[in-house]
Structure formats: structure tokens, C-alpha cells
Motif scaffolding. Structure first.
Motif, PDB file in Angstrom:
ATOM      1  N   SER A  56      12.970  -3.808  -8.953  1.00 47.67           N
ATOM      2  CA  SER A  56      13.326  -2.637  -9.756  1.00 47.67           C
ATOM      3  C   SER A  56      12.088  -1.803 -10.037  1.00 47.67           C
ATOM      4  O   SER A  56      10.958  -2.303 -10.045  1.00 47.67           O
ATOM      5  N   VAL A  57      12.305  -0.528 -10.306  1.00 46.97           N
ATOM      6  CA  VAL A  57      11.224   0.365 -10.706  1.00 46.97           C
ATOM      7  C   VAL A  57      10.595  -0.118 -12.001  1.00 46.97           C
ATOM      8  O   VAL A  57       9.462   0.265 -12.336  1.00 46.97           O
ATOM      9  N   GLU A  58      11.293  -0.969 -12.751  1.00 45.15           N
ATOM     10  CA  GLU A  58      10.769  -1.500 -14.001  1.00 45.15           C
ATOM     11  C   GLU A  58       9.853  -2.701 -13.800  1.00 45.15           C
ATOM     12  O   GLU A  58       9.274  -3.207 -14.762  1.00 45.15           O
ATOM     13  N   ASP A  59       9.694  -3.164 -12.565  1.00 42.33           N
ATOM     14  CA  ASP A  59       8.853  -4.341 -12.296  1.00 42.33           C
ATOM     15  C   ASP A  59       7.396  -4.066 -12.642  1.00 42.33           C
ATOM     16  O   ASP A  59       6.884  -2.963 -12.417  1.00 42.33           O
ATOM     17  N   LEU A  60       6.724  -5.103 -13.152  1.00 46.05           N
ATOM     18  CA  LEU A  60       5.281  -5.025 -13.355  1.00 46.05           C
ATOM     19  C   LEU A  60       4.594  -4.851 -12.007  1.00 46.05           C
ATOM     20  O   LEU A  60       5.025  -5.426 -11.012  1.00 46.05           O
ATOM     21  N   ASN A  61       3.527  -4.055 -11.975  1.00 45.25           N
ATOM     22  CA  ASN A  61       2.800  -3.774 -10.734  1.00 45.25           C
ATOM     23  C   ASN A  61       3.750  -3.276  -9.647  1.00 45.25           C
ATOM     24  O   ASN A  61       3.694  -3.685  -8.499  1.00 45.25           O
ATOM     25  N   ARG A  62       4.613  -2.344 -10.032  1.00 46.86           N
ATOM     26  CA  ARG A  62       5.622  -1.824  -9.102  1.00 46.86           C
ATOM     27  C   ARG A  62       5.008  -1.108  -7.918  1.00 46.86           C
ATOM     28  O   ARG A  62       5.622  -0.989  -6.855  1.00 46.86           O
ATOM     29  N   LEU A  63       3.762  -0.613  -8.059  1.00 48.17           N
ATOM     30  CA  LEU A  63       3.115   0.118  -6.973  1.00 48.17           C
ATOM     31  C   LEU A  63       2.311  -0.796  -6.060  1.00 48.17           C
ATOM     32  O   LEU A  63       1.715  -0.340  -5.086  1.00 48.17           O
TER      33      LEU A  63
END
Length: 208
Positions: free
Chosen positions: A149-156
Motif C-alpha cells: 500500500s501507499v501507506e507502507d513504511l519506506n514506500r519509495l
């Protein structure tokens, strides 16, 4: 500062040295500092590098760790940060005063990629030229599976430092998103923990 009876530092100081063009990267800087302060025995100071003066250099010299931050413009750190980086030669010429300090970095841009990695590489080279010890982001890359999800930590998916993305048509009260600020806080916590461990080890070594 060390407590030589316990061979442990009473506290460590983390300086967040940053430039922010429109306020988005400043929010990221604040998140890094907040994360560092969550680690017991850590104080964190926000230092805008827009103006180079004796107070700025004194604060950086006194820090145990320096976290560099700037927006990524045209694939590299902002011009104001580059001016600061060139100005750090005052520390280099005076017996490498930042040698063996812990270093880390973060950056923000409007695009998901935006060539932000190049900015983090610039920070690592700056740190290396000062003889500093680099600490990266130790978080699993998020948003990388169908269940992500876009809400994940370290999404990038950045490990050299913390990355954030801010939509160009919204202000700093909205962007970067909360997930990128949580990622910045995670970097701050790691920097503080590593700095404490390193200084404790150095204090014990000094007594042997």
C-alpha cells in the motif's frame, strides 16, 4: 558528554542540517528530529542552512551526528544546500572537525523518483570527505507487492537515506504524506540509536 563511572555517554546530540525551498522538506526534517528524540539520551536540533554563520558551525561542531537534508531540484540538492556543502570546508581545514561523527541524509521531490538517489549520493560523498560514518535506512521496502500500500513504511524503497514525495500543487500542510514522515522518523531513530552505541563503544575504548 560521557559518564566515565558507567562508561556510557549521558546523552548524544543529533543535528538536522537542512534546506527547504517551500516547507515540504522542513516537515521531513522535523520528522527526523522527532524520531531521534524518541531514543532515550538523545537531543535533536533543527538547523536551517540558509544562512551560514558562526552559530551554525558551532552547533554542527558540537553534534555527535549530523543528518543532511535538502529537496531534490533537477536531480541534485538545492542550490542553497550546495552553498552550505561548499562552506563546510571550514570544518575540513580545521583538523577535520567532523571526523568520526555519524552522518545520514534525507530528500524530497515532486516526482516519485525525481532522481532523488543522486541527492543522497551527494550527501554520502560530502560525509565521506569529512571522514564521517554513514548510516542508512534499515527498513524493508514497502509498496512492492500486490498486497502493499501507499501507506507502507519506506514506500519509495530507499536505503541510502529517507526519501519523500510531495505533490507539486499542494502545500507543506498536506505533503509529504504521513507515510513518508514516518519513514523519516525511522531514520532519525536509527541515527540516534547508532550514535549512542558508537559513542558508548568509544567511551569504553578510551578507558582501556
Amino acid at each position: 558528554m560521557f559518564d566515565f563511572l558507567t562508561s556510557e555517554p549521558a546523552s548524544v546530540r543529533v543535528a538536522v542540517a537542512f534546506h527547504s525551498g517551500y516547507g515540504h522538506t522542513a516537515r521531513q526534517a522535523e520528522a527526523v528530529a522527532e524520531g531521534a528524540r524518541e531514543v532515550a539520551g538523545t537531543t535533536a536540533e533543527l538547523l536551517a542552512v540558509d544562512e551560514l554563520n558562526d552559530s551554525l558551525w558551532s552547533s554542527l561542531d558540537a553534534a555527535d551526528a549530523i543528518v543532511f537534508g535538502a529537496p531534490t531540484y533537477m536531480g541534485s540538492p538545492s542550490a542553497a544546500f550546495k552553498t552550505f556543502a561548499e562552506g563546510t570546508t571550514v570544518a575540513l581545514r580545521n583538523n577535520m572537525r567532523w571526523k568520526d561523527k555519524i552522518a545520514a541524509g534525507f530528500t524530497n521531490s515532486g516526482c516519485m523518483s525525481g532522481d532523488k538517489l543522486n541527492t543522497l549520493v551527494d550527501f554520502t560523498i560530502l560525509a565521506a570527505q569529512h571522514g564521517m560514518i554513514w548510516v542508512g535506512l534499515a527498513e524493508t521496502g514497502g509498496w512492492s507487492t500486490t498486497g502493499g500500500s501507499v501507506e507502507d513504511l519506506n514506500r519509495l524503497g530507499s536505503w541510502l537515506g529517507a526519501m519523500a514525495q510531495s505533490d507539486a500543487d499542494v502545500g507543506p500542510e498536506i505533503a509529504p504524506p504521513a507515510t513518508d514522515l514516518r519513514t523519516a522518523s525511522a531514520l532519525g531513530r536509527r541515527v540516534a540509536a547508532v550514535t549512542l552505541a558508537y559513542r558508548r563503544g568509544a567511551s569504553v575504548a578510551a578507558l582501556v
